[in-house]
Write an enzyme that holds these catalytic residues in place. Structure first.
Site, PDB file in Angstrom:
ATOM      1  N   GLU A  79      39.179  41.857  39.229  1.00 34.06           N
ATOM      2  CA  GLU A  79      38.898  40.990  40.369  1.00 34.06           C
ATOM      3  C   GLU A  79      40.127  40.251  40.878  1.00 34.06           C
ATOM      4  O   GLU A  79      40.008  39.244  41.580  1.00 34.06           O
ATOM      5  CB  GLU A  79      37.814  39.971  39.988  1.00 34.06           C
ATOM      6  CG  GLU A  79      36.482  40.608  39.630  1.00 34.06           C
ATOM      7  CD  GLU A  79      35.427  39.584  39.266  1.00 34.06           C
ATOM      8  OE1 GLU A  79      35.702  38.369  39.390  1.00 34.06           O
ATOM      9  OE2 GLU A  79      34.320  39.995  38.867  1.00 34.06           O
ATOM     10  N   GLU A  85      38.099  29.252  36.195  1.00 40.94           N
ATOM     11  CA  GLU A  85      37.164  28.867  35.135  1.00 40.94           C
ATOM     12  C   GLU A  85      37.731  27.752  34.267  1.00 40.94           C
ATOM     13  O   GLU A  85      37.010  26.847  33.834  1.00 40.94           O
ATOM     14  CB  GLU A  85      36.811  30.079  34.270  1.00 40.94           C
ATOM     15  CG  GLU A  85      35.818  31.027  34.899  1.00 40.94           C
ATOM     16  CD  GLU A  85      34.445  30.389  35.098  1.00 40.94           C
ATOM     17  OE1 GLU A  85      33.998  29.631  34.212  1.00 40.94           O
ATOM     18  OE2 GLU A  85      33.828  30.654  36.140  1.00 40.94           O
ATOM     19  N   HIS A 104      40.692  40.517  33.684  1.00 44.72           N
ATOM     20  CA  HIS A 104      39.615  40.099  34.582  1.00 44.72           C
ATOM     21  C   HIS A 104      40.161  39.789  35.965  1.00 44.72           C
ATOM     22  O   HIS A 104      39.670  40.284  36.977  1.00 44.72           O
ATOM     23  CB  HIS A 104      38.885  38.883  34.012  1.00 44.72           C
ATOM     24  CG  HIS A 104      37.673  38.497  34.792  1.00 44.72           C
ATOM     25  ND1 HIS A 104      37.734  37.804  35.991  1.00 44.72           N
ATOM     26  CD2 HIS A 104      36.358  38.727  34.573  1.00 44.72           C
ATOM     27  CE1 HIS A 104      36.509  37.622  36.451  1.00 44.72           C
ATOM     28  NE2 HIS A 104      35.660  38.171  35.618  1.00 44.72           N
ATOM     29  N   GLY A 148      27.255  29.593  33.913  1.00 39.30           N
ATOM     30  CA  GLY A 148      25.852  29.248  34.100  1.00 39.30           C
ATOM     31  C   GLY A 148      24.953  30.467  34.059  1.00 39.30           C
ATOM     32  O   GLY A 148      23.830  30.409  33.544  1.00 39.30           O
ATOM     33  N   VAL A 159      36.458  39.115  25.404  1.00 46.18           N
ATOM     34  CA  VAL A 159      35.190  39.769  25.105  1.00 46.18           C
ATOM     35  C   VAL A 159      35.123  41.150  25.745  1.00 46.18           C
ATOM     36  O   VAL A 159      35.497  41.317  26.913  1.00 46.18           O
ATOM     37  CB  VAL A 159      34.018  38.909  25.635  1.00 46.18           C
ATOM     38  CG1 VAL A 159      32.708  39.655  25.567  1.00 46.18           C
ATOM     39  CG2 VAL A 159      33.932  37.600  24.845  1.00 46.18           C
ATOM     40  N   LYS A 166      37.493  24.506  36.153  1.00 46.15           N
ATOM     41  CA  LYS A 166      36.112  24.024  36.116  1.00 46.15           C
ATOM     42  C   LYS A 166      35.822  23.349  34.780  1.00 46.15           C
ATOM     43  O   LYS A 166      35.162  22.304  34.725  1.00 46.15           O
ATOM     44  CB  LYS A 166      35.151  25.201  36.345  1.00 46.15           C
ATOM     45  CG  LYS A 166      33.688  24.804  36.425  1.00 46.15           C
ATOM     46  CD  LYS A 166      32.811  26.002  36.803  1.00 46.15           C
ATOM     47  CE  LYS A 166      32.663  26.979  35.668  1.00 46.15           C
ATOM     48  NZ  LYS A 166      31.667  28.053  35.949  1.00 46.15           N
ATOM     49  N   ILE A 219      41.666  33.014  28.871  1.00 46.40           N
ATOM     50  CA  ILE A 219      42.978  33.660  28.813  1.00 46.40           C
ATOM     51  C   ILE A 219      43.982  32.974  29.731  1.00 46.40           C
ATOM     52  O   ILE A 219      45.118  32.696  29.340  1.00 46.40           O
ATOM     53  CB  ILE A 219      42.871  35.158  29.206  1.00 46.40           C
ATOM     54  CG1 ILE A 219      41.867  35.901  28.309  1.00 46.40           C
ATOM     55  CG2 ILE A 219      44.251  35.823  29.126  1.00 46.40           C
ATOM     56  CD1 ILE A 219      42.275  36.058  26.881  1.00 46.40           C
TER      57      ILE A 219
END
Length: 254
Positions: free
Chosen positions: A172, A87, A141, A44, A197, A90, A82
């Site tokens: 993270e 995510e 990530h 978002g 990315v 979701k 990945i």
């Protein structure tokens, strides 16, 4: 039109990062053939920032609505994520809410979803980064979920392949930079994003000039650091792995 595909990415506001996403999308469109494809971003925050710049990218629900308005009845949602982390969950939840609007709706898998995926990916990394006189540290990530176990599993696959010069840590999640920093001290180190990315994390957390960036912290350990500033999306072998995912989904009779 009775068929349609949503290609869903986390998203990016960086022009160079958009090239990473577009490269994977083009590979997936080639695999899809004549089936129309629509882009979606799950973040978002990214969508809001792009909208402020005049670029409209829908979320998964919005992309499905667009396909439905064009007459699609049988749809697929193929993620470019990945890991099967937060995510991805979701994304699945958003797609499943729209399922009643279609005759059929199926959600594909993220890149690393099983042991076979992991071994193929590890083989790709070993070929993309042949041995040299230093180390390569990949920045993942991290999801903060159980899915983070993919990272140490991938590390072990690299170790078993004899590549103890390749390290993995996350921004993270686990393992973190602190878990590997001591092994890399006073060495030549290549930093590379283990992400689709090369966006905000690559530009700032990995290669930034801030004292807390990975580059700065490695230099404080007397390392000679080189940074790779392209994401996995522009690697042909990674695009092939995504095409394999969509091919498996299409084989389920769209």
């Amino acid at each position: 039109m009775s068929q349609g595909i949503v290609i869903a990415s986390f998203g990016t506001r960086y022009p160079e990062g958009e090239k990473d996403i577009r490269a994977v999308e083009e590979a997936l469109r080639a695999e899809a053939g004549d089936i129309p494809c629509v882009r979606a971003y799950t973040s978002g925050i990214v969508r809001k920032k792009l909208a402020e710049q005049g670029t409209d990218v829908p979320d998964v629900a919005g992309a499905l609505d667009r396909l439905r308005e064009k007459g699609a009845e049988d749809v697929l949602v193929q993620p470019t994520h990945i890991l099967p982390g937060a995510e991805y969950e979701k994304l699945k939840a958003a797609a499943e809410k729209k399922a009643p609007a279609f005759r059929s709706l199926k959600v594909g898998q993220p890149l690393l979803s099983c042991t076979e995926d992991l071994l193929r990916f590890a083989d790709g990394l070993t070929k993309a980064y042949p041995p040299d006189d230093g180390f390569t540290l990949f920045m993942g990530h991290g999801s903060g979920t159980f899915a983070d176990l993919v990272y140490p599993a991938l590390q072990e696959a690299l170790n078993l392949a004899g590549r103890r010069d390749l390290y993995i840590a996350t921004v993270e999640g686990w393992p973190a930079l602190d878990d590997v920093l001591g092994d890399l001290a006073a060495s030549a180190v290549t930093l590379a994003p283990l992400m689709l990315v090369a966006g905000d994390h690559a530009a700032n957390d990995m290669a930034g000039d801030d004292p807390d960036s990975w580059k700065s912290r490695l230099e404080n350990e007397n390392c000679a650091v080189r940074c790779v500033m392209t994401g996995l999306g522009r690697e042909a072998w990674v695009q092939d792995l995504y095409r394999r995912k969509l091919r498996a989904l299409l084989a389920q009779d769209l």
